[in-house]
Every structure is written in C-alpha cells, then in structure tokens.
Scaffold this motif. Structure first.
Motif, PDB file in Angstrom:
ATOM      1  N   GLU A 129      19.986  43.971  96.142  1.00 49.79           N
ATOM      2  CA  GLU A 129      19.832  42.604  95.660  1.00 49.79           C
ATOM      3  C   GLU A 129      18.754  42.488  94.598  1.00 49.79           C
ATOM      4  OE1 GLU A 129      19.098  40.174  99.061  1.00 49.79           O
ATOM      5  OE2 GLU A 129      21.109  40.458  99.902  1.00 49.79           O
TER       6      GLU A 129
ATOM      7  N   ALA B 165      36.607  37.648  90.233  1.00 51.30           N
ATOM      8  CA  ALA B 165      35.246  38.180  90.268  1.00 51.30           C
ATOM      9  C   ALA B 165      34.837  38.419  91.718  1.00 51.30           C
ATOM     10  CB  ALA B 165      34.276  37.216  89.603  1.00 51.30           C
ATOM     11  N   ARG B 166      34.192  39.550  91.942  1.00 53.08           N
ATOM     12  CA  ARG B 166      33.711  39.857  93.297  1.00 53.08           C
ATOM     13  C   ARG B 166      32.510  40.789  93.218  1.00 53.08           C
ATOM     14  NH1 ARG B 166      35.917  44.881  95.161  1.00 53.08           N
ATOM     15  NH2 ARG B 166      37.628  45.663  93.862  1.00 53.08           N
ATOM     16  N   PRO B 167      31.644  40.725  94.232  1.00 53.07           N
ATOM     17  CA  PRO B 167      30.491  41.636  94.260  1.00 53.07           C
ATOM     18  C   PRO B 167      30.936  43.030  94.651  1.00 53.07           C
ATOM     19  CG  PRO B 167      30.516  40.286  96.229  1.00 53.07           C
ATOM     20  CD  PRO B 167      31.647  39.791  95.367  1.00 53.07           C
TER      21      PRO B 167
ATOM     22  N   LEU C 111      23.842  46.351  93.414  1.00 53.30           N
ATOM     23  CA  LEU C 111      24.834  45.281  93.397  1.00 53.30           C
ATOM     24  C   LEU C 111      25.260  44.986  91.968  1.00 53.30           C
ATOM     25  CD1 LEU C 111      26.255  43.371  95.414  1.00 53.30           C
ATOM     26  CD2 LEU C 111      24.536  41.652  94.845  1.00 53.30           C
TER      27      LEU C 111
ATOM     28  N   THR D  83      28.632  42.970  89.558  1.00 49.42           N
ATOM     29  CA  THR D  83      29.751  42.040  89.609  1.00 49.42           C
ATOM     30  C   THR D  83      30.944  42.691  88.938  1.00 49.42           C
ATOM     31  OG1 THR D  83      28.279  40.124  89.517  1.00 49.42           O
ATOM     32  CG2 THR D  83      30.588  39.745  88.989  1.00 49.42           C
TER      33      THR D  83
ATOM     34  N   ILE E 175      34.678  42.055  87.502  1.00 48.71           N
ATOM     35  CA  ILE E 175      35.667  41.067  87.083  1.00 48.71           C
ATOM     36  C   ILE E 175      36.958  41.810  86.773  1.00 48.71           C
ATOM     37  CG2 ILE E 175      36.310  39.308  85.398  1.00 48.71           C
ATOM     38  CD1 ILE E 175      33.384  38.724  84.969  1.00 48.71           C
TER      39      ILE E 175
ATOM     40  N   ALA F  90      24.353  42.867  88.528  1.00 46.08           N
ATOM     41  CA  ALA F  90      24.207  41.535  89.108  1.00 46.08           C
ATOM     42  C   ALA F  90      22.790  40.998  89.017  1.00 46.08           C
ATOM     43  CB  ALA F  90      24.654  41.556  90.577  1.00 46.08           C
TER      44      ALA F  90
ATOM     45  N   ASN G 218      23.639  36.108  84.626  1.00 44.64           N
ATOM     46  CA  ASN G 218      24.392  34.991  85.182  1.00 44.64           C
ATOM     47  C   ASN G 218      25.700  34.905  84.408  1.00 44.64           C
ATOM     48  OD1 ASN G 218      22.389  34.106  87.021  1.00 44.64           O
ATOM     49  ND2 ASN G 218      21.317  33.053  85.362  1.00 44.64           N
ATOM     50  N   ILE G 219      26.818  34.830  85.101  1.00 48.04           N
ATOM     51  CA  ILE G 219      28.123  34.773  84.458  1.00 48.04           C
ATOM     52  C   ILE G 219      28.595  33.326  84.482  1.00 48.04           C
ATOM     53  CG2 ILE G 219      30.489  35.626  84.494  1.00 48.04           C
ATOM     54  CD1 ILE G 219      29.403  38.091  85.985  1.00 48.04           C
TER      55      ILE G 219
END
Length: 252
Positions: free
Chosen positions: A58, A190-192, A210, A212, A214, A235, A239-240
């Motif tokens: 994180e 989109a997913r982590p 981590l 992101t 897409i 991540a 910021n997306i």
C-alpha cells in the motif's frame, strides 16, 4: 465483516495504519522487531510479517534489507486522465508530465486464451502484440501497456504495426479509420493487482507492490473487438480520473 471473522493480519494491519496516521509511528521511523510486535499484539510472527507486507504494497511501509521495516514518506500523487467518451475519440491515457514513451511490436504472435476471449477470436490466432513503456519527466517508469490486435483485421495493411509505418504512434481509432473501420466505444475494467516480477521490473517497483490494472477493449460499429490492452500503473503514484462527456438533455 466482524473482527471475529477477519484474518488476524488484517486486524494488525489496521492497527498499524492508525499508528502511522496518528503520528505514533512517524515518517522515517523504524518499526519494532516482529518478536516485540507479536508479543504486544499476542499474535505470531507470521501475522506481523503479513501485516507489514500488506502495508508495503500500500506504500505505507518499506523494507530495507538488513535494516528492518520503516514508515515510508508519502509520495506525491499525480493525475492520470482517462477520457473514453464520445467527445474524446482517441480515448487517450495522458499522465501529467509524461516525457517519453517507447513501443515494440511483434507480428504473428498466437493469442493466449484470455486475450482470444476478449477479442472474440480463436486461441492461437495470429495477433500483433505491442509492448509500451511510458516515462515521466524524471525518466521514471509511469506506466506499462501490452496491446493485442488481430492480424485478420490489420494484416497486410499499412497500419499492421502500431510502432511502424506512416501511422506509427497514432491512436487505435485513427489507425482503424484508415481501414474504414469506425471505433465507437471502449470498455475498461480496472482492478487492483500485485505486480509480478516482470511488471515490477518494468515499473521500477518491488515485486508484490500494489498496481492498478486496466483491461481496455475497443469495439467497432459492428460491436466487434478490434484491440485489447492491459495497462499497468503504480497505485502509489497515480490517481486515475475519468472525464466522461455526456450528451442529451435530461427529460425528467
């Protein structure tokens, strides 16, 4: 989910987040040993390790080989703009401060099962696979992308290679238009994700960090997939944001 049903390492990670947020563990400070933390919170060393690994992914902690685990200084978060809407036909991914990018295309690559399913083709059908790397103004990796296009659509044309020919560097929309194909929509999921070794190397992050993911697919006016791509973004840095143009007037 109650505390009784949550995994112990998640509960410990929540405590650690609070200690960091409240300043009890300030930026740059070294965490106590896992033995000490395990005794303090009455859990095993493995629980402490998993909690720390979670906070490392994180971006709250960082491990320093031979020195322990430290509270990480927060990184400046930048804005990455997504505009997959009628007013933005090229659906750009335009990170602020992108300096350079590079692409490498390979023709006649058999489509893996998952890619074939997204493109509506048979597994093993030939595609053009293009790997992209994007760097920021400090020449740090900002994003990586792998794109797949069926050669049944682009083969034997001037636009077969996204990184070559007279349309090199143009958007999928523009290149398909040269073939008389009208791209009308883009679907994105989109997913982590935790970066694997290859993704981590491309993005200059630690494996397991981590990111992101897409998954983007372009469709033409016949609702046929013409391109699909996996975009991978750190991540902890971006910021997306989606800027979606709407048409029509409310009637209610």
């Amino acid at each position: 989910m109650s505390d009784k049903t949550r995994a112990p390492y998640l509960l410990v990670a929540e405590i650690f987040r609070r200690l960091i947020a409240e300043g009890e563990w300030p930026v740059g400070s070294r965490l106590p040993s896992r033995d000490f933390l395990g005794e303090t919170y009455r859990v095993g060393e493995n629980v402490i390790r998993r909690a720390q690994e979670l906070l490392i992914t994180e971006g709250l902690l960082e491990g320093r080989p031979g020195a322990g685990t430290y509270v990480r200084a927060p990184k400046e978060r930048l804005r990455m703009l997504r505009c997959p809407a009628p007013g933005y036909p090229s659906a750009p991914l335009a990170p602020a401060g992108i300096s350079t990018w590079d692409a490498q295309s390979t023709a006649k690559v058999p489509a893996p099962d998952a890619i074939a399913a997204r493109l509506g083709i048979q597994p093993g059908e030939h595609c053009v696979r293009t790997a992209y790397e994007f760097l920021d103004e400090d020449h740090r990796p900002a994003m990586s992308s792998v794109s797949w296009e069926p050669m049944a659509i682009t083969g034997k044309s001037a636009v077969v290679l996204p990184d070559g020919g007279p349309f090199a560097g143009r958007s999928v929309v523009e290149r398909m238009a040269h073939l008389g194909i009208v791209v009308v929509r883009a679907v994105e999921r989109a997913r982590p994700l935790q970066a694997d070794r290859d993704q981590a190397q491309q993005l200059g992050v630690a494996a397991g960090s981590l990111v992101t993911l897409i998954e983007r697919t372009y469709f033409d006016s016949d609702d046929r997939p013409v391109e699909t791509a996996d975009l991978v973004i750190p991540a902890d840095r971006w910021n997306i944001d989606y800027d979606i143009a709407l048409s029509g007037t409310p009637t209610g």
